[in-house]
Design an enzyme around this catalytic site. Structure first.
Site, PDB file in Angstrom:
ATOM      1  N   LYS A 160       0.813  -1.307  -0.152  1.00  0.00           N
ATOM      2  CA  LYS A 160      -0.020   0.159  -0.143  1.00  0.00           C
ATOM      3  C   LYS A 160       0.979   1.278   0.092  1.00  0.00           C
ATOM      4  O   LYS A 160       1.904   1.104   0.275  1.00  0.00           O
ATOM      5  CB  LYS A 160      -0.925   0.061   1.218  1.00  0.00           C
ATOM      6  CG  LYS A 160      -1.749  -1.171   1.284  1.00  0.00           C
ATOM      7  CD  LYS A 160      -2.602  -1.120   2.627  1.00  0.00           C
ATOM      8  CE  LYS A 160      -3.838  -2.257   2.588  1.00  0.00           C
ATOM      9  NZ  LYS A 160      -4.686  -1.944   3.988  1.00  0.00           N
ATOM     10  N   TYR A 206     -12.655  -3.129  -2.308  1.00  0.00           N
ATOM     11  CA  TYR A 206     -13.223  -2.955  -0.981  1.00  0.00           C
ATOM     12  C   TYR A 206     -14.567  -2.948  -0.781  1.00  0.00           C
ATOM     13  O   TYR A 206     -15.166  -2.375   0.035  1.00  0.00           O
ATOM     14  CB  TYR A 206     -12.362  -1.792  -0.269  1.00  0.00           C
ATOM     15  CG  TYR A 206     -10.798  -2.126   0.061  1.00  0.00           C
ATOM     16  CD1 TYR A 206     -10.508  -3.012   0.701  1.00  0.00           C
ATOM     17  CD2 TYR A 206      -9.881  -1.129  -0.234  1.00  0.00           C
ATOM     18  CE1 TYR A 206      -9.144  -3.284   1.099  1.00  0.00           C
ATOM     19  CE2 TYR A 206      -8.577  -1.263   0.180  1.00  0.00           C
ATOM     20  CZ  TYR A 206      -8.337  -2.257   0.927  1.00  0.00           C
ATOM     21  OH  TYR A 206      -7.072  -2.419   1.071  1.00  0.00           O
ATOM     22  N   ASN A 258      -1.508   0.187   6.943  1.00  0.00           N
ATOM     23  CA  ASN A 258      -1.106  -1.237   7.614  1.00  0.00           C
ATOM     24  C   ASN A 258      -0.173  -1.921   6.595  1.00  0.00           C
ATOM     25  O   ASN A 258      -0.188  -3.177   6.430  1.00  0.00           O
ATOM     26  CB  ASN A 258      -2.090  -2.077   8.095  1.00  0.00           C
ATOM     27  CG  ASN A 258      -3.211  -2.194   7.064  1.00  0.00           C
ATOM     28  OD1 ASN A 258      -3.123  -1.901   6.001  1.00  0.00           O
ATOM     29  ND2 ASN A 258      -4.351  -3.118   7.424  1.00  0.00           N
ATOM     30  N   HIS A 263      -1.792  -5.252   1.749  1.00  0.00           N
ATOM     31  CA  HIS A 263      -3.198  -6.140   1.216  1.00  0.00           C
ATOM     32  C   HIS A 263      -2.690  -7.598   0.994  1.00  0.00           C
ATOM     33  O   HIS A 263      -1.758  -7.800   0.315  1.00  0.00           O
ATOM     34  CB  HIS A 263      -3.904  -5.502   0.438  1.00  0.00           C
ATOM     35  CG  HIS A 263      -5.088  -6.332   0.075  1.00  0.00           C
ATOM     36  ND1 HIS A 263      -6.182  -6.560   0.504  1.00  0.00           N
ATOM     37  CD2 HIS A 263      -5.108  -7.427  -0.984  1.00  0.00           C
ATOM     38  CE1 HIS A 263      -6.860  -7.445   0.067  1.00  0.00           C
ATOM     39  NE2 HIS A 263      -6.342  -8.037  -0.992  1.00  0.00           N
ATOM     40  N   GLU A 299      -9.187 -11.413  -7.001  1.00  0.00           N
ATOM     41  CA  GLU A 299      -8.345 -10.208  -6.974  1.00  0.00           C
ATOM     42  C   GLU A 299      -7.060 -10.205  -8.106  1.00  0.00           C
ATOM     43  O   GLU A 299      -6.602  -9.198  -8.454  1.00  0.00           O
ATOM     44  CB  GLU A 299      -7.688 -10.156  -5.648  1.00  0.00           C
ATOM     45  CG  GLU A 299      -8.855  -9.689  -4.566  1.00  0.00           C
ATOM     46  CD  GLU A 299      -8.324  -9.721  -3.076  1.00  0.00           C
ATOM     47  OE1 GLU A 299      -7.311  -9.854  -2.728  1.00  0.00           O
ATOM     48  OE2 GLU A 299      -9.491  -9.583  -2.483  1.00  0.00           O
TER      49      GLU A 299
HETATM   50  N1  UDP Z   1      -9.593  -0.512   7.647  1.00  0.00           N
HETATM   51  C1  UDP Z   1      -9.560   0.555   8.467  1.00  0.00           C
HETATM   52  N2  UDP Z   1     -10.306   0.383   9.634  1.00  0.00           N
HETATM   53  C2  UDP Z   1     -10.986  -0.506   9.946  1.00  0.00           C
HETATM   54  C3  UDP Z   1     -10.806  -1.684   9.325  1.00  0.00           C
HETATM   55  C4  UDP Z   1     -10.126  -1.725   7.936  1.00  0.00           C
HETATM   56  O1  UDP Z   1      -8.869   1.425   8.062  1.00  0.00           O
HETATM   57  O2  UDP Z   1     -11.701  -0.575  11.053  1.00  0.00           O
HETATM   58  C5  UDP Z   1      -8.754  -0.643   6.443  1.00  0.00           C
HETATM   59  C6  UDP Z   1      -7.395  -1.219   6.612  1.00  0.00           C
HETATM   60  O3  UDP Z   1      -6.530  -0.649   5.803  1.00  0.00           O
HETATM   61  C7  UDP Z   1      -7.567  -2.699   6.176  1.00  0.00           C
HETATM   62  C8  UDP Z   1      -8.434  -2.382   5.132  1.00  0.00           C
HETATM   63  O4  UDP Z   1      -9.361  -1.346   5.252  1.00  0.00           O
HETATM   64  O5  UDP Z   1      -6.329  -3.350   5.668  1.00  0.00           O
HETATM   65  C9  UDP Z   1      -9.443  -3.599   4.527  1.00  0.00           C
HETATM   66  O6  UDP Z   1     -10.142  -4.016   5.711  1.00  0.00           O
HETATM   67  P1  UDP Z   1     -10.370  -5.657   5.881  1.00  0.00           P
HETATM   68  O7  UDP Z   1     -11.257  -6.045   7.045  1.00  0.00           O
HETATM   69  O8  UDP Z   1     -10.550  -6.399   4.785  1.00  0.00           O
HETATM   70  O9  UDP Z   1      -8.936  -6.089   6.495  1.00  0.00           O
HETATM   71  P2  UDP Z   1      -7.414  -6.784   5.831  1.00  0.00           P
HETATM   72  O10 UDP Z   1      -7.982  -7.904   5.296  1.00  0.00           O
HETATM   73  O11 UDP Z   1      -6.696  -5.749   5.183  1.00  0.00           O
HETATM   74  O12 UDP Z   1      -6.690  -7.261   7.047  1.00  0.00           O
HETATM   75 MG    MG Z   2      -9.574  -7.891   3.648  1.00  0.00          MG
END
Ligand code: UDP
Ligand code: MG
Length: 155
Positions: free
Chosen positions: A9, A49, A112, A115, A126
């Protein structure tokens, strides 16, 4: 063998840790099947997303994901989807276990670093979203017999 999608990212690009993140996957024994830099836009992020479009943080997530280009990686290996998810760590980097990429490099829930696809079905969708077929390369590195025993390949 599975192939999974990783996006480094903008938080990883800005922090200049793309090399460190890619090294982790190379050191693990995952094969880089595809790799490119791309600028994401709202259209592709609304698809990617889709499960989050109604969440209050979605506008902030779009802004964060478009501030610089990302590095897209297609990584191949036995159980690659799960292996890469485990290496990635929990979504909130402050809570991610040390030793995971988020745990070692991040301090934020949103910023974070990367992805990673969360299932075989997501990985297929994806990969098709971020790579054209001709951007994926199916080769066998010379190290392959040192990475896997034949039992691993039958798993
Ligand atoms: N995210 C965020 N706040 C939240 C949950 C998710 O900013 O409370 C963002 C974060 O960058 C995350 C992305 O949205 O990586 C996608 O969320 P997901 O729940 O799919 O988490 P991941 O699969 O990336 O662990
Ligand atoms: Mg996810």
């Amino acid at each position: 063998m599975e192939t999974t999608l990783v996006l480094i990212k903008p938080s990883g690009v800005q922090r200049a840790i793309c090399g460190a993140v890619i090294s982790r996957f190379e050191q693990k024994g995952l094969i880089i099947e595809g790799m490119k830099m791309m600028q994401l836009d709202e259209k592709i992020l609304r698809e990617h997303y889709a499960h989050l479009v109604d969440r209050p943080f979605f506008p902030s997530l779009i802004e964060s994901m478009t501030v610089t280009p990302v590095i897209a990686l297609a990584l191949r290996g036995v159980n690659a989807v799960n292996v890469v998810r485990e290496m990635t760590g929990s979504t909130n980097a402050r809570k991610a276990a040390p030793g995971t990429i988020r745990g070692d490099f991040g301090m934020s829930g949103q910023e974070n670093i990367l992805h990673a696809s969360d299932s075989i079905e997501s990985a297929e969708k994806e990969l098709a979203r971020f790579f054209k077929p001709e951007e994926l390369f199916n080769y066998t590195p010379i190290t392959f017999p040192a990475i896997y025993a034949s039992d691993d390949l039958n798993a």
